[in-house]
Design an enzyme around this catalytic site. Structure first.
Site, PDB file in Angstrom:
ATOM      1  N   HIS A  72     -12.199 -51.548 -39.783  1.00  0.00           N
ATOM      2  CA  HIS A  72     -11.320 -50.514 -39.222  1.00  0.00           C
ATOM      3  C   HIS A  72     -10.416 -51.132 -38.158  1.00  0.00           C
ATOM      4  O   HIS A  72     -10.872 -51.893 -37.312  1.00  0.00           O
ATOM      5  CB  HIS A  72     -12.153 -49.401 -38.595  1.00  0.00           C
ATOM      6  CG  HIS A  72     -12.733 -48.461 -39.612  1.00  0.00           C
ATOM      7  ND1 HIS A  72     -13.350 -47.283 -39.277  1.00  0.00           N
ATOM      8  CD2 HIS A  72     -12.774 -48.523 -40.965  1.00  0.00           C
ATOM      9  CE1 HIS A  72     -13.743 -46.671 -40.378  1.00  0.00           C
ATOM     10  NE2 HIS A  72     -13.419 -47.405 -41.408  1.00  0.00           N
ATOM     11  N   TYR A 199     -13.112 -39.213 -32.912  1.00  0.00           N
ATOM     12  CA  TYR A 199     -13.869 -38.749 -31.746  1.00  0.00           C
ATOM     13  C   TYR A 199     -13.163 -37.465 -31.280  1.00  0.00           C
ATOM     14  O   TYR A 199     -12.002 -37.534 -30.850  1.00  0.00           O
ATOM     15  CB  TYR A 199     -13.840 -39.791 -30.630  1.00  0.00           C
ATOM     16  CG  TYR A 199     -14.715 -41.002 -30.885  1.00  0.00           C
ATOM     17  CD1 TYR A 199     -14.282 -42.045 -31.698  1.00  0.00           C
ATOM     18  CD2 TYR A 199     -15.978 -41.101 -30.309  1.00  0.00           C
ATOM     19  CE1 TYR A 199     -15.092 -43.160 -31.936  1.00  0.00           C
ATOM     20  CE2 TYR A 199     -16.791 -42.209 -30.529  1.00  0.00           C
ATOM     21  CZ  TYR A 199     -16.335 -43.230 -31.349  1.00  0.00           C
ATOM     22  OH  TYR A 199     -17.142 -44.323 -31.574  1.00  0.00           O
ATOM     23  N   PRO A 291     -24.624 -43.043 -27.071  1.00  0.00           N
ATOM     24  CA  PRO A 291     -24.022 -43.680 -28.247  1.00  0.00           C
ATOM     25  C   PRO A 291     -22.499 -43.561 -28.358  1.00  0.00           C
ATOM     26  O   PRO A 291     -21.904 -44.173 -29.249  1.00  0.00           O
ATOM     27  CB  PRO A 291     -24.690 -42.959 -29.424  1.00  0.00           C
ATOM     28  CG  PRO A 291     -25.168 -41.672 -28.875  1.00  0.00           C
ATOM     29  CD  PRO A 291     -25.481 -41.905 -27.435  1.00  0.00           C
ATOM     30  N   LYS A 295     -22.229 -48.937 -28.639  1.00  0.00           N
ATOM     31  CA  LYS A 295     -22.572 -50.242 -28.055  1.00  0.00           C
ATOM     32  C   LYS A 295     -24.023 -50.688 -28.269  1.00  0.00           C
ATOM     33  O   LYS A 295     -24.344 -51.865 -28.076  1.00  0.00           O
ATOM     34  CB  LYS A 295     -22.297 -50.231 -26.536  1.00  0.00           C
ATOM     35  CG  LYS A 295     -20.833 -50.194 -26.182  1.00  0.00           C
ATOM     36  CD  LYS A 295     -20.173 -51.543 -26.389  1.00  0.00           C
ATOM     37  CE  LYS A 295     -18.686 -51.448 -26.555  1.00  0.00           C
ATOM     38  NZ  LYS A 295     -18.176 -51.821 -27.855  1.00  0.00           N
ATOM     39  N   TYR A 383     -13.991 -51.367 -26.786  1.00  0.00           N
ATOM     40  CA  TYR A 383     -14.565 -50.870 -28.048  1.00  0.00           C
ATOM     41  C   TYR A 383     -14.775 -52.013 -29.045  1.00  0.00           C
ATOM     42  O   TYR A 383     -15.822 -52.100 -29.684  1.00  0.00           O
ATOM     43  CB  TYR A 383     -13.652 -49.794 -28.647  1.00  0.00           C
ATOM     44  CG  TYR A 383     -14.343 -48.953 -29.692  1.00  0.00           C
ATOM     45  CD1 TYR A 383     -14.842 -47.683 -29.398  1.00  0.00           C
ATOM     46  CD2 TYR A 383     -14.516 -49.430 -30.997  1.00  0.00           C
ATOM     47  CE1 TYR A 383     -15.487 -46.915 -30.357  1.00  0.00           C
ATOM     48  CE2 TYR A 383     -15.157 -48.672 -31.964  1.00  0.00           C
ATOM     49  CZ  TYR A 383     -15.639 -47.410 -31.633  1.00  0.00           C
ATOM     50  OH  TYR A 383     -16.280 -46.657 -32.585  1.00  0.00           O
TER      51      TYR A 383
HETATM   52  P1  FAD Z   1     -35.043 -50.986 -32.077  1.00  0.00           P
HETATM   53  O1  FAD Z   1     -34.036 -50.886 -33.161  1.00  0.00           O
HETATM   54  O2  FAD Z   1     -35.581 -49.732 -31.500  1.00  0.00           O
HETATM   55  O3  FAD Z   1     -36.222 -51.873 -32.641  1.00  0.00           O
HETATM   56  C1  FAD Z   1     -37.474 -51.970 -31.989  1.00  0.00           C
HETATM   57  C2  FAD Z   1     -38.546 -52.203 -33.040  1.00  0.00           C
HETATM   58  O4  FAD Z   1     -39.791 -52.398 -32.387  1.00  0.00           O
HETATM   59  C3  FAD Z   1     -38.733 -51.021 -33.953  1.00  0.00           C
HETATM   60  O5  FAD Z   1     -38.665 -51.453 -35.306  1.00  0.00           O
HETATM   61  C4  FAD Z   1     -40.099 -50.478 -33.609  1.00  0.00           C
HETATM   62  O6  FAD Z   1     -40.758 -49.891 -34.718  1.00  0.00           O
HETATM   63  C5  FAD Z   1     -40.801 -51.720 -33.097  1.00  0.00           C
HETATM   64  N1  FAD Z   1     -41.918 -51.470 -32.179  1.00  0.00           N
HETATM   65  C6  FAD Z   1     -41.969 -50.584 -31.145  1.00  0.00           C
HETATM   66  N2  FAD Z   1     -43.159 -50.656 -30.519  1.00  0.00           N
HETATM   67  C7  FAD Z   1     -43.852 -51.618 -31.167  1.00  0.00           C
HETATM   68  C8  FAD Z   1     -45.168 -52.138 -30.993  1.00  0.00           C
HETATM   69  N3  FAD Z   1     -45.980 -51.692 -30.032  1.00  0.00           N
HETATM   70  N4  FAD Z   1     -45.595 -53.115 -31.833  1.00  0.00           N
HETATM   71  C9  FAD Z   1     -44.777 -53.594 -32.820  1.00  0.00           C
HETATM   72  N5  FAD Z   1     -43.533 -53.114 -33.026  1.00  0.00           N
HETATM   73  C10 FAD Z   1     -43.085 -52.149 -32.215  1.00  0.00           C
HETATM   74  N6  FAD Z   1     -26.520 -46.656 -31.131  1.00  0.00           N
HETATM   75  C11 FAD Z   1     -25.240 -46.488 -31.450  1.00  0.00           C
HETATM   76  O7  FAD Z   1     -24.409 -47.293 -31.022  1.00  0.00           O
HETATM   77  N7  FAD Z   1     -24.845 -45.426 -32.238  1.00  0.00           N
HETATM   78  C12 FAD Z   1     -25.751 -44.519 -32.732  1.00  0.00           C
HETATM   79  O8  FAD Z   1     -25.384 -43.592 -33.447  1.00  0.00           O
HETATM   80  C13 FAD Z   1     -27.091 -44.667 -32.408  1.00  0.00           C
HETATM   81  N8  FAD Z   1     -28.021 -43.781 -32.859  1.00  0.00           N
HETATM   82  C14 FAD Z   1     -29.313 -43.952 -32.475  1.00  0.00           C
HETATM   83  C15 FAD Z   1     -30.278 -43.023 -32.888  1.00  0.00           C
HETATM   84  C16 FAD Z   1     -31.614 -43.148 -32.474  1.00  0.00           C
HETATM   85  C17 FAD Z   1     -32.633 -42.116 -32.927  1.00  0.00           C
HETATM   86  C18 FAD Z   1     -31.973 -44.231 -31.640  1.00  0.00           C
HETATM   87  C19 FAD Z   1     -33.401 -44.385 -31.170  1.00  0.00           C
HETATM   88  C20 FAD Z   1     -31.016 -45.168 -31.251  1.00  0.00           C
HETATM   89  C21 FAD Z   1     -29.684 -45.033 -31.654  1.00  0.00           C
HETATM   90  N9  FAD Z   1     -28.707 -45.955 -31.259  1.00  0.00           N
HETATM   91  C22 FAD Z   1     -27.429 -45.783 -31.592  1.00  0.00           C
HETATM   92  C23 FAD Z   1     -29.022 -47.135 -30.496  1.00  0.00           C
HETATM   93  C24 FAD Z   1     -29.195 -48.382 -31.384  1.00  0.00           C
HETATM   94  O9  FAD Z   1     -29.649 -48.002 -32.640  1.00  0.00           O
HETATM   95  C25 FAD Z   1     -30.162 -49.284 -30.639  1.00  0.00           C
HETATM   96  O10 FAD Z   1     -29.474 -49.728 -29.475  1.00  0.00           O
HETATM   97  C26 FAD Z   1     -30.685 -50.465 -31.464  1.00  0.00           C
HETATM   98  O11 FAD Z   1     -31.585 -50.013 -32.433  1.00  0.00           O
HETATM   99  C27 FAD Z   1     -31.383 -51.469 -30.539  1.00  0.00           C
HETATM  100  O12 FAD Z   1     -32.045 -52.433 -31.298  1.00  0.00           O
HETATM  101  P2  FAD Z   1     -33.438 -53.035 -30.815  1.00  0.00           P
HETATM  102  O13 FAD Z   1     -33.776 -54.062 -31.847  1.00  0.00           O
HETATM  103  O14 FAD Z   1     -33.345 -53.415 -29.400  1.00  0.00           O
HETATM  104  O15 FAD Z   1     -34.473 -51.819 -30.860  1.00  0.00           O
HETATM  105  C1  DHB Z   2     -21.423 -44.109 -35.188  1.00  0.00           C
HETATM  106  C2  DHB Z   2     -22.219 -43.849 -34.107  1.00  0.00           C
HETATM  107  C3  DHB Z   2     -21.667 -43.901 -32.855  1.00  0.00           C
HETATM  108  O1  DHB Z   2     -22.435 -43.668 -31.785  1.00  0.00           O
HETATM  109  C4  DHB Z   2     -20.341 -44.207 -32.657  1.00  0.00           C
HETATM  110  O2  DHB Z   2     -19.826 -44.214 -31.406  1.00  0.00           O
HETATM  111  C5  DHB Z   2     -19.556 -44.463 -33.736  1.00  0.00           C
HETATM  112  C6  DHB Z   2     -20.108 -44.417 -35.026  1.00  0.00           C
HETATM  113  C7  DHB Z   2     -22.014 -44.046 -36.548  1.00  0.00           C
HETATM  114  O3  DHB Z   2     -23.215 -43.770 -36.660  1.00  0.00           O
HETATM  115  O4  DHB Z   2     -21.288 -44.270 -37.519  1.00  0.00           O
END
Ligand code: FAD
Ligand code: DHB
Length: 389
Positions: A72, A199, A291, A295, A383
């Site tokens: 995009h 947005y 979100p 980021k 962004y």
């Molecule tokens: P995570 O992806 O949370 O990975 C952590 C992993 O550790 C998981 O697989 C979990 O199962 C595992 N774990 C936890 N505890 C244990 C344990 N005790 N033992 C072993 N494994 C364990 N960001 C956006 O920018 N846009 C969005 O739309 C957006 N939507 C989101 C929706 C939800 C419901 C959530 C929770 C987050 C969202 N985020 C979004 C944020 C983004 O997805 C996260 O910043 C990203 O997943 C971070 O990655 P991570 O690997 O740090 O953590």
């Molecule tokens: C999406 C999620 C976001 O939080 C965002 O700012 C833009 C896109 C998505 O899930 O596609």
């Protein structure tokens, strides 16, 4: 069981850390509490910053993304139904990639396994001992408690994990802000209303129109943080999406089968420092952003890139300067992303306690960013992703 780097969590942070370490000849084992199927289908973020796209490509995990991801050049900001495009390519020379987080996770798992990597699924870490000298991660798999001994621990286990809480009281300082709303998100089998994301600011609350492919939409609505998803039947969701898009004639937004629906709370959260002795926190284990700025996943990848470089330097030369500087290096980027996510969130949402003054100020902010090249450039460069080096 013994390895060099014990990693807790197979989200984007843990998987990418393991992948980057492998490319430098450093061994790791990942413990993941959930099943492979669960983590590969957990729907979350969708936008990759330009340097993350380059990193995935350069390290051999970008082939499917370059085929199936959507490049995009910008986004649209809708103010009470009127669209204002912001073209990142013109303003910064760069764009972003729309490619679901679970697709990144699938690609990384496939690559780690093909490269002989060890990921233990359905292995729940319980506690980490002796962080100071000889870290051991206690975990439960197949009903049995086992131990993973390692030189360093990658705490990549998300916000609810056990790594952050294994650090003794008094070491970490927490910075936190909660927001008086959440997002209701749906995945729908229908084309998005625009080629690029919208947005939308509206008197009734924020809405976001994103996508996963030309035929699958990812749509969000600002809602109350503690609302029950059952109070949002599909008809109500579509009605509200049409209103907030300004789609009075119901011609711009196609409706489709709702494939998934859920509510996410919003918070800003940071712990400092992000390390203690031989434990390094990464991604959501150390920080959460609302979100709106897209980021979360990008920050998680940035942390593990910094950590992999520091661990590489340590294993090559014995030098620990980069490891000691890990938290400081990461936090500079994290606080800029926190600021940007807070800015996007406050500009675009309706805050229940806002006065009429606040609402006029918010409209002025939106008018400014959609009419001033300087303001639009500031949004665009944040962004698409601030430089990594
Ligand atoms: P995570 O992806 O949370 O990975 C952590 C992993 O550790 C998981 O697989 C979990 O199962 C595992 N774990 C936890 N505890 C244990 C344990 N005790 N033992 C072993 N494994 C364990 N960001 C956006 O920018 N846009 C969005 O739309 C957006 N939507 C989101 C929706 C939800 C419901 C959530 C929770 C987050 C969202 N985020 C979004 C944020 C983004 O997805 C996260 O910043 C990203 O997943 C971070 O990655 P991570 O690997 O740090 O953590
Ligand atoms: C999406 C999620 C976001 O939080 C965002 O700012 C833009 C896109 C998505 O899930 O596609």
């Amino acid at each position: 069981m013994r390895t060099q780097v014990g990693i807790v969590g197979a989200g984007p942070a843990g998987l990418m850390l393991s992948h980057l370490l492998h490319l430098q000849g450093i061994e790791s084992v990942i413990l993941e509490s959930r099943s492979r199927d669960y983590v590969e289908n957990r729907l979350r973020a969708g936008v990759l910053e330009h340097w993350v796209v380059d990193l995935l490509t350069q390290t051999g995990v970008g082939a499917r993304m370059s085929r199936e991801g959507l490049m995009h050049d910008g986004i649209n900001i809708s103010i009470e139904g009127r669209l204002h495009p912001i073209n990142f390519k013109t303003l910064t020379g760069r764009g972003v990639m729309v490619y679901g987080q679970h697709e990144v996770v699938k690609d990384l798992i496939a690559k780690r396994l093909a490269d002989g990597g060890r990921i233990l699924f359905e292995a729940e870490a319980l506690q980490v001992d002796d962080i100071a000298a000889n870290p051991t991660i206690h975990f439960r798999k197949d009903g049995k408690t086992q131990v993973l001994a390692c030189d360093f621990v990658g705490g990549c286990d998300g916000f609810h994990g056990i790594c952050r809480t294994s650090i003794p009281d008094g070491v970490l300082t927490t910075f936190e802000r909660t927001y008086p709303f959440g997002w209701l998100g749906i995945l729908s089998a229908s084309p998005p209303p625009s080629h690029e994301l919208i947005y939308a600011y509206h008197q009734r609350g924020f809405a976001l129109f994103s996508m996963r492919s030309p035929t699958v939409s990812r749509l969000y609505l600002q809602c109350d943080p503690d609302e029950d998803v059952a109070t949002w039947p599909d008809g109500r969701v579509w009605e509200e999406l049409h209103i907030r898009l300004g789609d009075d004639a119901r011609t711009r937004l196609a409706e489709g089968q709702v494939l998934q629906k859920g509510i996410t709370a919003m918070r800003s959260f940071v712990v400092e420092p992000m390390q203690h002795q031989r434990m390094f926190l990464t991604g959501d284990a150390a920080h959460i952003v609302p979100p709106t700025g897209a980021k979360g996943m990008n920050l998680a990848i940035a942390d593990v890139l910094v950590l992999s470089r520091a661990l590489t330097a340590f294993y090559r030369t014995g030098g620990s300067d980069l490891l000691e500087g890990y938290s400081h290096t990461c936090l500079q980027r994290i606080w800029k992303a926190q600021r940007f996510s807070w800015y996007m969130t406050s500009m675009l949402h309706r805050f229940p306690a806002d006065t009429l003054f606040d609402q006029r100020r918010q409209r002025a902010e939106l008018d400014y960013v959609t009419s001033s090249k300087a303001a639009a450039t500031a949004l665009a460069e944040n962004y698409v992703g601030l430089p990594m080096d």
